[in-house]
Design a protein around this motif. Structure first.
Motif, PDB file in Angstrom:
ATOM      1  N   ASN A   2     -63.485  34.699 -11.079  1.00 33.80           N
ATOM      2  CA  ASN A   2     -63.305  33.684 -10.059  1.00 33.80           C
ATOM      3  C   ASN A   2     -62.770  32.773 -10.273  1.00 33.80           C
ATOM      4  O   ASN A   2     -62.662  32.642 -11.641  1.00 33.80           O
ATOM      5  CB  ASN A   2     -65.184  33.226 -10.322  1.00 33.80           C
ATOM      6  CG  ASN A   2     -66.412  34.439  -9.468  1.00 33.80           C
ATOM      7  OD1 ASN A   2     -65.710  34.980  -8.690  1.00 33.80           O
ATOM      8  ND2 ASN A   2     -67.536  34.491 -10.533  1.00 33.80           N
ATOM      9  N   LYS A   3     -62.613  32.098  -9.058  1.00 32.66           N
ATOM     10  CA  LYS A   3     -61.281  31.428  -9.362  1.00 32.66           C
ATOM     11  C   LYS A   3     -61.823  29.786  -9.796  1.00 32.66           C
ATOM     12  O   LYS A   3     -62.683  29.402  -9.381  1.00 32.66           O
ATOM     13  CB  LYS A   3     -60.127  31.301  -8.750  1.00 32.66           C
ATOM     14  CG  LYS A   3     -59.329  32.585  -8.469  1.00 32.66           C
ATOM     15  CD  LYS A   3     -58.241  32.441  -7.005  1.00 32.66           C
ATOM     16  CE  LYS A   3     -57.131  33.231  -7.327  1.00 32.66           C
ATOM     17  NZ  LYS A   3     -56.710  33.296  -6.030  1.00 32.66           N
ATOM     18  N   THR A   4     -61.955  29.272 -10.802  1.00 27.70           N
ATOM     19  CA  THR A   4     -61.662  27.662 -10.911  1.00 27.70           C
ATOM     20  C   THR A   4     -60.844  26.715  -9.866  1.00 27.70           C
ATOM     21  O   THR A   4     -60.102  26.519  -9.338  1.00 27.70           O
ATOM     22  CB  THR A   4     -61.934  26.891 -12.120  1.00 27.70           C
ATOM     23  OG1 THR A   4     -62.477  27.876 -13.162  1.00 27.70           O
ATOM     24  CG2 THR A   4     -61.725  25.702 -12.900  1.00 27.70           C
ATOM     25  N   LYS A  28     -55.174  31.609 -11.874  1.00 24.72           N
ATOM     26  CA  LYS A  28     -57.006  31.644 -12.301  1.00 24.72           C
ATOM     27  C   LYS A  28     -57.605  30.008 -11.422  1.00 24.72           C
ATOM     28  O   LYS A  28     -58.816  30.376 -11.728  1.00 24.72           O
ATOM     29  CB  LYS A  28     -56.638  30.283 -13.592  1.00 24.72           C
ATOM     30  CG  LYS A  28     -55.774  31.835 -14.384  1.00 24.72           C
ATOM     31  CD  LYS A  28     -55.424  31.678 -15.497  1.00 24.72           C
ATOM     32  CE  LYS A  28     -56.632  30.724 -16.748  1.00 24.72           C
ATOM     33  NZ  LYS A  28     -55.347  29.969 -17.604  1.00 24.72           N
ATOM     34  N   TYR A  29     -56.889  29.488 -10.801  1.00 22.14           N
ATOM     35  CA  TYR A  29     -57.424  28.313  -9.914  1.00 22.14           C
ATOM     36  C   TYR A  29     -57.176  27.841  -8.274  1.00 22.14           C
ATOM     37  O   TYR A  29     -55.916  29.062  -8.028  1.00 22.14           O
ATOM     38  CB  TYR A  29     -56.771  26.609 -11.002  1.00 22.14           C
ATOM     39  CG  TYR A  29     -56.793  26.449 -12.117  1.00 22.14           C
ATOM     40  CD1 TYR A  29     -57.865  26.986 -13.163  1.00 22.14           C
ATOM     41  CD2 TYR A  29     -55.441  27.138 -12.674  1.00 22.14           C
ATOM     42  CE1 TYR A  29     -58.018  26.861 -13.538  1.00 22.14           C
ATOM     43  CE2 TYR A  29     -55.390  27.059 -14.190  1.00 22.14           C
ATOM     44  CZ  TYR A  29     -57.106  26.623 -15.363  1.00 22.14           C
ATOM     45  OH  TYR A  29     -57.296  26.812 -16.384  1.00 22.14           O
ATOM     46  N   GLU A  59     -66.673  23.222  -2.485  1.00 24.04           N
ATOM     47  CA  GLU A  59     -66.906  23.751  -4.062  1.00 24.04           C
ATOM     48  C   GLU A  59     -67.796  23.360  -5.360  1.00 24.04           C
ATOM     49  O   GLU A  59     -67.807  22.300  -5.332  1.00 24.04           O
ATOM     50  CB  GLU A  59     -66.050  24.229  -4.423  1.00 24.04           C
ATOM     51  CG  GLU A  59     -65.401  25.807  -4.115  1.00 24.04           C
ATOM     52  CD  GLU A  59     -64.437  25.083  -2.610  1.00 24.04           C
ATOM     53  OE1 GLU A  59     -63.882  25.287  -2.097  1.00 24.04           O
ATOM     54  OE2 GLU A  59     -64.322  23.865  -2.755  1.00 24.04           O
ATOM     55  N   ASN A  61     -69.442  23.070  -8.405  1.00 26.31           N
ATOM     56  CA  ASN A  61     -68.902  22.604 -10.416  1.00 26.31           C
ATOM     57  C   ASN A  61     -67.319  22.472  -9.932  1.00 26.31           C
ATOM     58  O   ASN A  61     -66.741  23.641 -10.582  1.00 26.31           O
ATOM     59  CB  ASN A  61     -69.487  23.856 -11.142  1.00 26.31           C
ATOM     60  CG  ASN A  61     -71.214  23.619 -11.133  1.00 26.31           C
ATOM     61  OD1 ASN A  61     -71.442  25.079 -10.403  1.00 26.31           O
ATOM     62  ND2 ASN A  61     -71.671  22.550 -11.382  1.00 26.31           N
ATOM     63  N   VAL A  63     -63.456  20.698 -11.208  1.00 24.67           N
ATOM     64  CA  VAL A  63     -62.771  20.254 -11.648  1.00 24.67           C
ATOM     65  C   VAL A  63     -61.886  19.180 -10.963  1.00 24.67           C
ATOM     66  O   VAL A  63     -61.371  19.134 -10.355  1.00 24.67           O
ATOM     67  CB  VAL A  63     -61.660  21.000 -12.968  1.00 24.67           C
ATOM     68  CG1 VAL A  63     -60.335  20.223 -13.182  1.00 24.67           C
ATOM     69  CG2 VAL A  63     -62.306  21.732 -13.598  1.00 24.67           C
ATOM     70  N   LYS A  84     -67.176  20.529 -13.243  1.00 20.42           N
ATOM     71  CA  LYS A  84     -67.423  21.080 -14.565  1.00 20.42           C
ATOM     72  C   LYS A  84     -66.249  20.413 -15.292  1.00 20.42           C
ATOM     73  O   LYS A  84     -67.092  20.551 -16.871  1.00 20.42           O
ATOM     74  CB  LYS A  84     -66.589  22.554 -14.083  1.00 20.42           C
ATOM     75  CG  LYS A  84     -66.454  23.619 -15.276  1.00 20.42           C
ATOM     76  CD  LYS A  84     -65.617  24.511 -14.950  1.00 20.42           C
ATOM     77  CE  LYS A  84     -64.873  25.433 -16.589  1.00 20.42           C
ATOM     78  NZ  LYS A  84     -64.206  26.739 -15.690  1.00 20.42           N
ATOM     79  N   LEU A 217     -59.717  23.760 -19.639  1.00 17.56           N
ATOM     80  CA  LEU A 217     -60.122  24.640 -19.432  1.00 17.56           C
ATOM     81  C   LEU A 217     -60.519  25.825 -19.280  1.00 17.56           C
ATOM     82  O   LEU A 217     -61.163  26.549 -18.940  1.00 17.56           O
ATOM     83  CB  LEU A 217     -59.474  24.441 -17.719  1.00 17.56           C
ATOM     84  CG  LEU A 217     -59.402  23.182 -16.749  1.00 17.56           C
ATOM     85  CD1 LEU A 217     -59.184  23.444 -14.991  1.00 17.56           C
ATOM     86  CD2 LEU A 217     -60.899  22.830 -16.587  1.00 17.56           C
TER      87      LEU A 217
END
Length: 219
Positions: A2-4, A28-29, A59, A61, A63, A84, A217
């Motif tokens: 899962n990407k942030t 990753k993001y 989305e 949570n 950043v 997050k 992160l």
């Protein structure tokens, strides 16, 4: 994996272009770029503005990353979403970190005269807020200051000066340059310092900032 999701908020009068030098792994993001919206009125408070802007965040949570006034804004947006992590760059965490010249501008209400000056003599305005090196880095500042709506600028300056946050958000990450002339490092507490970083280090120190964000992160 899962990407942030990361939502980026640019600084006062700036567009999403200021983040283009960041080097973060797209595996990753996911990257989302918030833009300044028109205030409903010059009297709209920052809380209501942040609430409206938070509607752009889909989305859970996320950043939140904000630069300068965008750093202030993501702190306000955080009240309406469950982030997050909140990361601010070249910004302040509370009114105690604002420099004396901002406090003086608020006290004397000189900001009421800024809009006309901004429209008629934009470079003088930029020098006041971004330091004396404007001419040396003119191209960078053109990118940094691309939003020139008179109503928006007046609203923004007023809300920077009257921001009333007293205590920092819990677990906030603050990245700050040691050569920032807008928000001098001497007024800033508990920040990750970047040596030689100026107020526009999101453009000039993007590689270092990217590593810090990724480290924060990842661990």
């Amino acid at each position: 994996m899962n990407k942030t999701p990361i939502y980026f908020m640019p600084g006062l009068a700036a567009g999403p272009e200021i983040f283009e030098n960041l080097e973060l792994d797209p595996e990753k993001y996911t990257f989302h770029y918030l833009k300044w919206i028109k205030p409903l009125a010059l009297e709209e408070d920052i809380d209501n503005y942040a609430c409206r802007l938070s509607d752009e965040i889909k989305e859970k949570n996320p950043v939140l990353v904000g630069v300068s006034f965008g750093g202030i804004m993501v702190q306000e947006i955080a009240k309406f979403v469950n982030p997050k992590k909140v990361i601010i760059i070249s910004s302040v965490k509370n009114q105690g970190e604002l420099p004396k010249k901002f406090k003086l501008a608020k006290f004397t209400k000189v900001y009421k005269f800024f809009p006309t000056v901004i429209v008629e003599n934009f470079e003088d305005y930029a020098r006041y807020f971004l330091g004396k090196s404007l001419k040396k880095k003119a191209d960078l500042y053109k990118k940094y200051l691309s939003v020139r709506s008179k109503k928006y600028l007046k609203w923004s300056i007023y809300n920077v000066l009257k921001w009333e946050q007293i205590s920092p958000l819990e677990d906030i990450v603050h990245i700050h340059g040691t050569k920032d002339t807008v928000f001098p490092i001497k007024n800033v507490k508990n920040a990750i310092e970047i040596k030689g970083g100026t107020h526009i280090m999101i453009l000039t120190k993007a590689k270092k900032i990217s590593k810090i964000i990724d480290d924060v992160l990842t661990f």
